[in-house]
Motif scaffolding. Structure first.
Motif, mmCIF file in Angstrom:
data_model
loop_
_atom_site.group_PDB
_atom_site.id
_atom_site.type_symbol
_atom_site.label_atom_id
_atom_site.label_comp_id
_atom_site.label_asym_id
_atom_site.label_seq_id
_atom_site.Cartn_x
_atom_site.Cartn_y
_atom_site.Cartn_z
ATOM 1 N N GLU A 12 -10.238 19.311 24.404
ATOM 2 C CA GLU A 12 -9.903 17.964 24.748
ATOM 3 C C GLU A 12 -10.312 17.429 25.974
ATOM 4 O O GLU A 12 -11.041 16.313 26.159
ATOM 5 N N LEU A 13 -10.452 18.116 27.129
ATOM 6 C CA LEU A 13 -11.002 17.691 28.468
ATOM 7 C C LEU A 13 -12.379 17.607 28.352
ATOM 8 O O LEU A 13 -13.108 16.514 28.813
ATOM 9 N N TRP A 14 -13.129 18.582 27.464
ATOM 10 C CA TRP A 14 -14.479 18.386 27.752
ATOM 11 C C TRP A 14 -15.107 17.340 26.764
ATOM 12 O O TRP A 14 -15.879 16.660 27.087
ATOM 13 N N LEU A 15 -14.383 17.020 25.544
ATOM 14 C CA LEU A 15 -14.726 15.817 24.841
ATOM 15 C C LEU A 15 -14.319 14.432 25.714
ATOM 16 O O LEU A 15 -15.402 13.624 25.595
ATOM 17 N N LEU A 35 -24.014 23.517 23.064
ATOM 18 C CA LEU A 35 -23.211 24.503 22.795
ATOM 19 C C LEU A 35 -22.089 24.508 23.847
ATOM 20 O O LEU A 35 -21.902 24.335 25.140
ATOM 21 N N TRP A 36 -20.808 24.851 23.274
ATOM 22 C CA TRP A 36 -19.390 24.553 23.981
ATOM 23 C C TRP A 36 -18.839 25.922 24.137
ATOM 24 O O TRP A 36 -18.533 26.626 23.232
ATOM 25 N N GLU A 37 -18.564 26.399 25.234
ATOM 26 C CA GLU A 37 -17.838 27.747 25.604
ATOM 27 C C GLU A 37 -16.549 27.483 26.240
ATOM 28 O O GLU A 37 -16.688 26.591 27.339
ATOM 29 N N GLY A 38 -15.672 28.313 26.487
ATOM 30 C CA GLY A 38 -14.669 28.313 27.226
ATOM 31 C C GLY A 38 -13.831 29.549 27.031
ATOM 32 O O GLY A 38 -13.913 30.490 26.328
ATOM 33 N N GLU A 39 -12.769 29.707 28.046
ATOM 34 C CA GLU A 39 -11.642 30.736 28.094
ATOM 35 C C GLU A 39 -10.499 30.380 28.320
ATOM 36 O O GLU A 39 -10.415 29.568 29.054
ATOM 37 N N GLY A 40 -9.349 31.260 28.052
ATOM 38 C CA GLY A 40 -7.955 30.881 28.668
ATOM 39 C C GLY A 40 -7.388 32.055 28.492
ATOM 40 O O GLY A 40 -7.308 32.677 27.644
#
Length: 660
Positions: free
Chosen positions: A372-375, A247-252
């Motif tokens: 993009e960074l995560w991939l 599972l991928w999570e993030g915020e901005g």
């Protein structure tokens, strides 16, 4: 000379005939314009949203909802408490104004000096609608060492405001609102428990650390939710299948130096990609659930697609002949998205769908770089995700080719003036029937040639209401439309062959003036009379181009921008917003489009063709059934129906605003 006799049967029409709805009367007269009337959940949600806005602003840690034995519902929070002093201009207690005036609240002033930076809406009807549609409503507010109480019945004050000092042991601050919904306004007076539980649980998810409680006096049950892990925990608990990649999570969120968005605007998200099962998709704007999605979801889709596409291109993973589309990446995505937007524009009063155009750029701009960074950091997972998207694209293209083969070699030659799209997948293909060659030229240049086709129409289309089906093809324009969409004319009882349909969306695009409306009516008449199954199956749409463009000069760190308005109402809203942001009206340049031909390709794409920012209305039967619609259209479009049309004009002429 004798006086002319007056007919006693005709009602008198004079100054006293005009009635002005005051206060909350409009809500009681037409509750469906302001809230959902299938059950009272939404009027309870208005109170709940206020409690959540206090927690969102950082002033509350607990929200408790109680279902009482007498059918009432109370919502208690430990926020700042609604102010109960006199309003400086209205000379009435503020708490009374909040519950009795439409468009009164603490969320209109954003930024410096406002009580809320981010809140769940700006329609300003809020709890006054709850009050109007309740037999009784009681408010208790604790603040600044005092407690204030007042009560309403049917929207009117029945127990005036009483204020007393707090006793020892009483809670210091917060608001309690108890509501008795009026059953006569709702199809069912019962609250849907499943939806209520989902709503409360989602509030806890979106505000990590806040405790949300539901107490039911009838069943003596109490449920409490608190999610310290936020969106990730919630999505993992809700998924029905295991994710293909972790599972991928993030915020901005924008900081004070951001050039396009206000400080604090942005989004948090958790995304999981699964191979099977129905995807879980939930989105929120300032904690308001947007069940019908909107522009923030479009931004997530765009960000995911752009990031995955650039990863695939960098690693040269795309097989020859395969074209990737946003839905190929998005189809297997489950997500929870929580966006923060400073001035959210919603569709309709119940805030189901976000319409703010900037939200696409806002969310996409934060999602894309983070993914993009995560991939690039997790190349193996990136390749698995790419594989999933490429497989979806290949399946889609194969399905499109099968349809092509079934047609055989007997396909009619496509009209010469049709500018077709490259894709053969009808799920994504769109045909725009455009008024006039000049607008047709702009549409051809501005469209997405992958899946958008353009057919320009010269002048007014034939009124086909009384034209025999066998004679339809004698008219060139109608012949071209039928051949382009790939479906033969048919009646309501026929079972037409829709396998030849070449576009999933057939969009009528005409000027926003009287002539444009006439062309719209003529085309809708054609589809309703001779292609009714296309309307039944949801393939016909009407595009709504804007009437005005507002050029706003640069203000502070915000660059100059171009805003578009559909009508006078939206124009006023844009100018009001600019004034609040410190741009005087005379500095804003307003231009009115005389027609689509005045728009260049970029403007037409941004306002009318781009799926993320356009307004596209689906065409389906309204309040009338099929037979009643036929009768009404006969009056409007029939050759021998001049008398009926005159009667309709006499009846409804005064309710039409003519734009001359």
């Amino acid at each position: 000379m004798p006086a002319k006799p007056t007919s006693p049967s005709l009602p008198e029409y004079s100054e006293s005939s005009i009635r002005v709805l005051k206060g909350l009367e409009p809500v009681k007269q037409r509750p469906g314009m302001y809230t959902r009337t299938d059950n009272p959940l939404h009027i309870v949600q208005e109170v709940l949203d206020n409690a959540a806005d206090e927690a969102l602003a950082g002033y509350g840690k607990k929200i408790k909802v109680s279902l009482h034995l007498d059918g009432s519902v109370s919502i208690e929070d430990d926020g700042r408490g609604i102010p109960f002093g006199l309003h400086p201009e209205e000379n009435a207690p503020v708490v009374e104004l909040v519950f009795t005036r439409l468009h009164a609240g603490g969320k209109f002033d954003k930024g410096q000096g406002g009580a809320y930076s981010f809140s769940g809406g700006l329609h300003g009807v809020g709890v006054s609608v709850t009050n109007a549609l309740s037999t009784r409503l009681e408010v208790t507010s604790h603040r600044e060492g005092q407690m204030a109480c007042l009560a309403f019945a049917g929207g009117d004050v029945v127990e005036a405001l009483q204020v007393r000092p707090l006793q020892a042991g009483e809670r210091k601050q917060g608001t309690t609102v108890r509501v008795w919904p009026d059953a006569k306004y709702f199809e069912s007076s019962q609250l849907p428990m499943g939806e209520l539980v989902h709503l409360l649980r989602s509030k806890a998810v979106l505000m990590p650390g806040v405790i949300v409680t539901l107490a039911n006096e009838k069943t003596r049950d109490t449920q409490t939710w608190q999610y310290k892990g936020g969106l990730r925990d919630y999505l993992m608990q809700t998924l029905v299948a295991d994710p293909v990649i972790p599972l991928w999570e993030g915020e901005g969120f924008a900081d004070s130096s951001h050039d396009s968005f206000a400080e604090g605007e942005g989004a948090a998200w958790a995304v999981a990609f699964t191979d099977e099962g129905a995807p879980v998709r939930e989105s929120y704007v300032n904690l308001i659930p947007t069940s019908a999605g909107g522009t923030h979801e479009s931004g997530l889709r765009d960000g995911l697609f752009q990031a995955v596409k650039s990863f695939i291109e960098l690693h040269s993973l795309l097989p020859k002949g395969v074209k990737l589309m946003p839905e190929d990446v998005f189809a297997r995505a489950s997500y929870v998205l929580s966006a923060k937007v400073l001035d959210p524009q919603f569709q309709g009063q119940i805030k189901e769908r976000l319409n703010s155009r900037d939200a696409v750029r806002l969310v996409s701009g934060f999602v894309r770089p983070v993914l993009e960074l995560w991939l690039h950091e997790h190349v193996e997972y990136g390749k698995k995700l790419a594989e999933l998207a490429i497989k979806a694209a290949q399946t889609r293209q194969r399905a499109g080719q099968k349809v092509e083969k079934r047609k055989g070699s007997g396909v009619a030659v496509l009209p010469g003036k049709l500018t077709d799209c490259e894709s053969r997948d009808i799920a994504y293909n769109e045909l725009f029937l455009v008024e006039g060659d000049s607008a047709g030229g702009s549409a051809k240049m501005g469209r997405d040639k992958e899946n958008q086709a353009v057919l320009p129409l010269r002048g007014k289309v034939l009124n086909t209401w009384e034209v025999e089906r066998d004679r339809l093809f004698a008219n060139n324009e109608i012949h071209d439309i039928a051949v382009a969409i790939g479906v033969d004319p048919h009646g309501p009882e026929d079972e037409p062959d829709l396998s030849g349909l070449r576009y999933g969306k057939i969009c009528i695009l005409s000027d926003a003036d009287v002539d444009g409306s006439h062309i719209q009516v003529l085309l809708l008449t054609l589809f309703f009379r001779h292609f009714p199954k296309l309307i039944d199956t949801g393939h016909v749409f009407v595009a709504r181009p804007p009437l005005f463009r507002v050029d706003v000069p640069a203000r502070g760190k915000k660059p100059a921008s171009k805003l578009y308005a559909l009508d006078e109402g939206e124009l006023t809203a844009i100018l009001d917003k600019c004034t609040k942001e410190g741009v005087p009206r005379d500095k804003c340049t307003i231009s009115r489009f005389k027609g689509l031909g005045e728009m260049n390709a970029d403007q037409l794409w941004e306002t009318t063709l781009n799926p993320d920012t356009r307004r596209l209305m689906p065409v389906h039967l309204g309040a009338l059934d099929f037979a009643a619609t036929v009768a009404l259209l006969t009056k409007l479009m029939g050759k021998g129906e001049a008398a009926s049309r005159r009667e309709l004009m006499e009846l409804h002429g005064d309710s039409v605003e003519v734009d001359i």
